[in-house]
Design an enzyme around this catalytic site. Structure first.
Site, PDB file in Angstrom:
ATOM      1  N   HIS A 142      15.066  37.044  65.158  1.00  0.00           N
ATOM      2  CA  HIS A 142      13.915  37.442  64.335  1.00  0.00           C
ATOM      3  C   HIS A 142      12.684  37.582  65.240  1.00  0.00           C
ATOM      4  O   HIS A 142      12.317  36.631  65.938  1.00  0.00           O
ATOM      5  CB  HIS A 142      13.638  36.398  63.254  1.00  0.00           C
ATOM      6  CG  HIS A 142      14.781  36.218  62.294  1.00  0.00           C
ATOM      7  ND1 HIS A 142      14.925  36.983  61.163  1.00  0.00           N
ATOM      8  CD2 HIS A 142      15.833  35.359  62.310  1.00  0.00           C
ATOM      9  CE1 HIS A 142      16.017  36.597  60.499  1.00  0.00           C
ATOM     10  NE2 HIS A 142      16.582  35.609  61.177  1.00  0.00           N
ATOM     11  N   PRO A 224       9.136  44.487  57.713  1.00  0.00           N
ATOM     12  CA  PRO A 224       7.869  45.236  57.761  1.00  0.00           C
ATOM     13  C   PRO A 224       6.792  44.519  56.955  1.00  0.00           C
ATOM     14  O   PRO A 224       7.037  44.061  55.831  1.00  0.00           O
ATOM     15  CB  PRO A 224       8.232  46.580  57.122  1.00  0.00           C
ATOM     16  CG  PRO A 224       9.722  46.682  57.260  1.00  0.00           C
ATOM     17  CD  PRO A 224      10.233  45.287  57.159  1.00  0.00           C
ATOM     18  N   ARG A 225       5.610  44.382  57.558  1.00  0.00           N
ATOM     19  CA  ARG A 225       4.505  43.692  56.880  1.00  0.00           C
ATOM     20  C   ARG A 225       3.277  44.580  56.820  1.00  0.00           C
ATOM     21  O   ARG A 225       3.011  45.361  57.744  1.00  0.00           O
ATOM     22  CB  ARG A 225       4.143  42.407  57.623  1.00  0.00           C
ATOM     23  CG  ARG A 225       5.093  41.269  57.398  1.00  0.00           C
ATOM     24  CD  ARG A 225       4.531  39.964  57.949  1.00  0.00           C
ATOM     25  NE  ARG A 225       4.517  39.926  59.400  1.00  0.00           N
ATOM     26  CZ  ARG A 225       3.444  39.731  60.125  1.00  0.00           C
ATOM     27  NH1 ARG A 225       2.247  39.583  59.550  1.00  0.00           N
ATOM     28  NH2 ARG A 225       3.518  39.696  61.445  1.00  0.00           N
ATOM     29  N   GLY A 297      15.306  35.416  54.989  1.00  0.00           N
ATOM     30  CA  GLY A 297      14.204  34.741  54.299  1.00  0.00           C
ATOM     31  C   GLY A 297      14.704  33.490  53.608  1.00  0.00           C
ATOM     32  O   GLY A 297      15.850  33.046  53.804  1.00  0.00           O
ATOM     33  N   HIS A 324      22.338  37.139  55.843  1.00  0.00           N
ATOM     34  CA  HIS A 324      22.366  35.677  55.900  1.00  0.00           C
ATOM     35  C   HIS A 324      23.143  35.195  54.673  1.00  0.00           C
ATOM     36  O   HIS A 324      22.723  35.421  53.532  1.00  0.00           O
ATOM     37  CB  HIS A 324      20.947  35.104  55.840  1.00  0.00           C
ATOM     38  CG  HIS A 324      20.181  35.260  57.111  1.00  0.00           C
ATOM     39  ND1 HIS A 324      19.978  36.463  57.734  1.00  0.00           N
ATOM     40  CD2 HIS A 324      19.533  34.329  57.888  1.00  0.00           C
ATOM     41  CE1 HIS A 324      19.250  36.288  58.831  1.00  0.00           C
ATOM     42  NE2 HIS A 324      18.971  35.004  58.953  1.00  0.00           N
ATOM     43  N   GLU A 327      23.868  29.900  54.058  1.00  0.00           N
ATOM     44  CA  GLU A 327      23.004  29.172  54.995  1.00  0.00           C
ATOM     45  C   GLU A 327      22.728  27.760  54.501  1.00  0.00           C
ATOM     46  O   GLU A 327      22.466  26.848  55.290  1.00  0.00           O
ATOM     47  CB  GLU A 327      21.699  29.942  55.186  1.00  0.00           C
ATOM     48  CG  GLU A 327      20.854  29.481  56.337  1.00  0.00           C
ATOM     49  CD  GLU A 327      19.656  30.391  56.578  1.00  0.00           C
ATOM     50  OE1 GLU A 327      18.873  30.080  57.492  1.00  0.00           O
ATOM     51  OE2 GLU A 327      19.490  31.390  55.854  1.00  0.00           O
ATOM     52  N   ASP A 409      18.637  32.927  66.898  1.00  0.00           N
ATOM     53  CA  ASP A 409      17.918  32.935  65.624  1.00  0.00           C
ATOM     54  C   ASP A 409      16.415  33.119  65.864  1.00  0.00           C
ATOM     55  O   ASP A 409      15.880  34.202  65.672  1.00  0.00           O
ATOM     56  CB  ASP A 409      18.199  31.659  64.836  1.00  0.00           C
ATOM     57  CG  ASP A 409      17.805  31.772  63.363  1.00  0.00           C
ATOM     58  OD1 ASP A 409      17.457  32.887  62.933  1.00  0.00           O
ATOM     59  OD2 ASP A 409      17.841  30.746  62.660  1.00  0.00           O
TER      60      ASP A 409
END
Length: 470
Positions: A142, A224-225, A297, A324, A327, A409
């Site tokens: 990430h 994307p932010r 997330g 993911h 988890e 990670d």
């Protein structure tokens, strides 16, 4: 004899006798008040007596002093000094005194064979060098979680008003956090990566650090932010990451970098659909740099069923899926739904093979579809989803020969790198260098780039292998 030669003789003997001047020897040069010290049988005293017998102090010359010191040096190798000798109390001797011997240990190092500890340190250094030089593939990284401490300091220097300290964005060695606390750390990181120039900086630094660690192929992933305070849009965010990848390539870094655009579960299905549409556009316009989609997330946010439609659409559009899954415990139902797609890779998969009800159906589904699993040992230990290294699920999947790839990670948050992950796995499960090489080589099979890229990487690995195993 002149006072000059007496003084010179005294200084020479003080220095050459290790700084501990026996009273009997010293009294020949420096008059001592009071009664003479009683004779004692000790190595340094014997040395002084030997000097008295061998030389007349008023006729010592430099050659004799040197010859005497050489004899003493050889004798010191055979004798172990004991407690400190009586010493001259004359003030003129003070500058030449050395500390008294403590506990029978000499104040000078004695030659000898390398200790076991030294050998262990050297062996550990060789192992570290092997894993750093080992060519590696990183498939679960990430972007914002990979920001190193050095890059973080650059960002914080530009925004001192935020008063964010480095320790707030990294979990140091031996420390642990809950998974929820880790996601809170990302909110802090997002506060200092609000501009396109911030995104460009972290992208280039992260890529360079992976390259320095021996990673030859890297798939970054990032959500994307948009930042209203700076005017950064989601499209601008992705374009900036792509620009960072392009600049690193132009600078000649020995690393092939691709991008997965990520869906944040907290955004819900509506935002997920927007993200898929954006990813589809970049898939067609970036000549293979954007290769897939990531679902990540907070695993407690939403339900896998909510994302089934946008993920199915992405798969039809040609985007590879890295999801993911499992988890955290007790997510068997949503995991089974998402395995039905099926995904092209699984992130973590920590509880796929757990003993809880419903899990028995998951492993056959994963094996039937030969879905590779991205395993991040340090991450799982530090977020406390796995109790210890030897209990890590790598052992299970490796033992049954299932496709698996070692990853970091969030190398910045978890204070690790891919070389450390390889070394940790090797030590934990007692794997040889040859077995670790195979793990690295086989990971090429699981990348999302084209077959032509895979072939090129295999050639690169084969060229590097002989030098690594010399």
């Amino acid at each position: 004899m002149s006072l000059f030669w007496l003084s010179l003789t005294h200084v020479s003997l003080v220095l050459l006798c290790g700084g501990a001047v026996p009273l009997r020897l010293c009294s020949a040069v420096c008059p001592q008040p009071g009664p003479a010290a009683p004779p004692v049988s000790r190595p340094l005293e014997r040395r002084g007596a030997a000097v008295g017998r061998a030389f007349h102090l008023n006729k010592l010359d430099l050659g004799a002093v040197i010859e005497f010191r050489l004899a003493c040096a050889f004798r010191e190798l055979r004798e172990v000094p004991v407690a400190a000798e009586p010493r001259c109390a004359e003030p003129r001797c003070a500058p030449f005194r050395r500390p008294a011997l403590q506990g029978g240990a000499p104040p000078w190092p004695r030659p000898g064979p390398p200790s076991a500890r030294t050998g262990a340190v050297m062996a550990a250094e060789r192992e570290r060098r092997f894993y750093r030089e080992l060519p590696k593939v990183e498939l679960h990284a990430h972007l914002n979680g990979c920001i190193s401490s050095s890059t973080m300091r650059k960002l914080m220097a530009q925004k001192p008003d935020l008063q964010i300290q480095n320790g707030m964005t990294v979990i140091d060695k031996g420390k642990k956090r809950t998974l929820d606390e880790c996601f809170q750390m990302f909110q802090i990181i997002y506060q200092i990566t609000t501009r396109t120039e911030d995104i460009l900086l972290i992208t280039k630094d992260v890529i360079k650090e992976f390259a320095d660690d021996g990673v030859k192929y890297l798939e970054l992933r990032s959500t994307p932010r948009e930042e209203k305070s700076t005017g950064m849009t989601k499209r601008m965010y992705v374009e900036t990451v792509l620009e960072g990848i392009k600049q690193c390539k132009e600078e000649g870094l020995d690393i092939d970098v691709r991008l997965l655009i990520a869906i944040n579960r907290r955004g819900g299905p509506a935002v997920a659909k927007q993200t898929v549409k954006l990813a589809e556009e970049f898939l067609l316009s970036t000549d293979g740099v954007v290769v897939g989609l990531d679902l990540s997330g907070d695993p407690t946010a939403g339900h896998g069923q909510d994302f089934l439609e946008p993920l199915s659409e992405a798969k039809k559009a040609g985007l590879k899926l890295a999801l993911h899954l499992s988890e955290i415990p007790n997510q068997e139902a949503e995991t089974k739904i998402l395995l039905g797609l099926p995904p092209d890779r699984i992130g973590h998969g920590t509880f796929l093979n757990s003993a809880t009800a419903g899990s028995e159906e998951l492993v056959p589904l994963v094996r039937q579809n030969h879905i590779p699993i991205e395993l991040c040992m340090t991450s799982n230990i530090k977020t406390q989803t796995v109790p210890s290294c030897d209990k890590h699920h790598f052992g299970y999947w490796y033992s049954i020969g299932h496709p698996a790839v070692l990853c970091t990670d969030d190398k910045g948050v978890f204070a690790t790198d891919l070389s450390q992950e390889y070394e940790l796995v090797a030590k934990t499960f007692n794997l040889t260098r040859s077995q670790m090489w195979d793990l690295s080589y086989e990971s090429i099979n699981y990348i999302f780039a084209s077959n032509a890229v895979k072939s090129k990487l295999r050639e690169q690995w084969c060229k590097m292998k002989p030098a690594l195993f010399d």
